[in-house]
Design an enzyme around this catalytic site. Structure first.
Site, PDB file in Angstrom:
ATOM      1  N   ARG A 115      21.514   5.352  14.791  1.00 43.36           N
ATOM      2  CA  ARG A 115      21.332   5.115  13.355  1.00 43.36           C
ATOM      3  C   ARG A 115      21.329   3.636  12.965  1.00 43.36           C
ATOM      4  NH1 ARG A 115      23.936   9.823  14.146  1.00 43.36           N
ATOM      5  NH2 ARG A 115      23.220  11.584  12.886  1.00 43.36           N
ATOM      6  N   HIS A 140      16.952   7.368  15.167  1.00 43.29           N
ATOM      7  CA  HIS A 140      16.070   7.560  16.327  1.00 43.29           C
ATOM      8  C   HIS A 140      14.617   7.133  16.078  1.00 43.29           C
ATOM      9  CE1 HIS A 140      19.406   9.299  18.322  1.00 43.29           C
ATOM     10  NE2 HIS A 140      19.254  10.556  17.999  1.00 43.29           N
ATOM     11  N   HIS A 214      17.014  11.254  25.291  1.00 39.36           N
ATOM     12  CA  HIS A 214      17.856  12.207  24.569  1.00 39.36           C
ATOM     13  C   HIS A 214      17.922  13.572  25.258  1.00 39.36           C
ATOM     14  CE1 HIS A 214      20.017  13.788  21.193  1.00 39.36           C
ATOM     15  NE2 HIS A 214      19.744  12.761  20.415  1.00 39.36           N
ATOM     16  N   ASP A 286      30.308  12.970  18.570  1.00 44.29           N
ATOM     17  CA  ASP A 286      29.017  12.385  18.215  1.00 44.29           C
ATOM     18  C   ASP A 286      29.287  10.901  18.006  1.00 44.29           C
ATOM     19  OD1 ASP A 286      26.453  11.915  17.461  1.00 44.29           O
ATOM     20  OD2 ASP A 286      26.415  13.294  15.752  1.00 44.29           O
ATOM     21  N   GLU A 351      23.659   9.471  25.776  1.00 44.50           N
ATOM     22  CA  GLU A 351      22.572   8.553  25.446  1.00 44.50           C
ATOM     23  C   GLU A 351      23.066   7.130  25.669  1.00 44.50           C
ATOM     24  OE1 GLU A 351      21.512   9.829  21.309  1.00 44.50           O
ATOM     25  OE2 GLU A 351      22.732  11.510  21.974  1.00 44.50           O
TER      26      GLU A 351
END
Ligand code: BGC
Length: 386
Positions: A115, A140, A214, A286, A351
């Site tokens: 982000r 992304h 991803h 996350d 990632e």
């Protein structure tokens, strides 16, 4: 030309040369064992662009299927402790699944993985406004990121490994980013069961870049239940806590004493429902981990094991960060390969990247790329069984 024909020609060549009394260099003999990557048509995009699917393999039987649409790894067959193969990434059997909305399954992500707060940043006194495709934020690469473009492919396999080079030139202003950016991503499947990804980019104007992949992994096999029992180790003393829009606050928080401490091995499920504020904000994991290796050279970042199958994945990277995401937004509405329904927590992502929102966080490692500089990063997903 198939492998047998090539070998026959190699042997014939060798005989002819030895008849002349000239020893044939070993490299040249091996050169003939280079095997072209099989490819097939995978369909067309909505605008009629043709898309191919390449299947890389190695002598151990590991296989990686990669499509030119989004550079997506559509399948990754790896052995368990008995040698039985399973496809360990989520995705779709046919291109249609990828053309519809999906959460970036297996895709290359750019220009900026993760982000950027408010979809804005400034460079050299100019402010840039990006597409806001995640609430108020940019995620992304925007509405049409590198996951949704068709990459030009070249088989650059060597005698050591099958290698697929994907290239794409992103135009000045695309999704709001400055500079024409030429990007090359090379996927290699090594003889040691590693999927290696080499990222390279160059620009003609100052810009920001943060490329990643991803893939959604489930080491028991895609669609084979949740990943809560997978055992994880992450070599990070700190992580970047986030606000409610999942934008880093800018602090580098110690993992010690928190559900983010994976310096010793823990299952994913052990602390995923804890009352920790950060876990609540992420609806699970996350978060970006600040790797102990500061980046620049290839270092072990993480290890994940599925004890039942014995499959182990090690993640090595030259990047300073790792977004550990436990597919908190999957909810059973997507049906993937072989009719498997993808439920919440049915996969995890690792990632490798620079930290989220770095263009707005001067204290984070820089994602700035200037003309004349070469962006170069490498990530290796290594598969073992024990
Ligand atoms: C992000 C998640 C996001 C997901 C989208 C991850 O990289 O961290 O917040 O929902 O990508 O697929």
């Amino acid at each position: 030309m198939n492998r047998t024909t090539k070998m026959a020609i190699a042997v014939a060549g060798l005989c002819m040369l030895s008849a002349c009394g000239e020893p044939k260099p070993v490299e040249t003999r091996q050169e003939t064992l280079r095997v072209a990557i099989p490819k097939r048509a995978f369909g067309k995009t909505g605008t009629g662009e043709a898309v191919d699917l390449y299947t890389l393999s190695n002598a151990k039987g590991m296989r990686a299927a990669i499509t030119t649409y989004g550079g997506i790894v559509t399948s990754l067959q790896t052995p368990d402790r008995t040698g039985a193969m399973a496809d360990v990434v989520l995705g779709f059997d046919v291109i249609d699944g990828y053309l519809k909305e999906h959460p970036y399954f297996g895709a290359l992500i750019g220009r900026y993985g993760n982000r950027i707060g408010q979809g804005k940043f400034s460079l050299n006194g100019n402010s840039y406004t990006l597409v806001r495709n995640n609430g108020a934020n940019h995620l992304h690469g925007g509405l049409k990121g590198f996951d949704k473009v068709v990459w030009a492919a070249r088989d650059v396999s060597s005698t050591e490994a099958q290698k697929l080079e994907l290239s794409y030139t992103s135009k000045d202003g695309e999704e709001g980013y400055p500079g024409n950016l030429s990007v090359t991503v090379t996927y290699s499947l090594t003889k040691d069961n590693e999927l290696r990804i080499d990222y390279a980019a160059a620009t003609d104007k100052d810009t920001v870049v943060n490329l990643t992949n991803h893939a959604y992994f489930n080491l028991a096999g895609q669609g084979e239940g949740d990943i809560l029992g997978h055992e994880v180790t992450i070599h990070a003393d700190r992580y970047t806590p986030v606000d409610k829009g999942l934008i880093p606050t800018g602090q580098l928080e110690k993992v010690e004493g928190a559900p983010f401490d994976f310096r010793t091995t823990h299952t994913i499920g052990e602390r995923i429902n804890s009352k920790d504020t950060q876990i609540t904000l992420g609806m699970g994991y996350d978060h970006n981990f600040v790797l102990n290796s500061p980046g620049g050279s290839l270092a072990l970042a993480a290890r994940v094991k599925d004890s039942k199958s014995g499959r182990v994945m090690e993640v090595l990277t030259t990047e300073p960060g790792l977004q550990f995401y436990t597919s908190n937004f999957l909810d059973g509405t997507l049906t993937g390969k072989s009719g498997k329904v993808y439920q919440k927590r049915s996969a995890f992502c690792m990632e490798t990247q620079h930290f989220p929102d770095s263009p707005n966080k001067a204290q984070f490692p820089s994602t700035l790329l200037k003309p004349g500089q070469q962006y170069k990063t490498t990530t290796v997903y290594r598969f073992l069984a024990e």
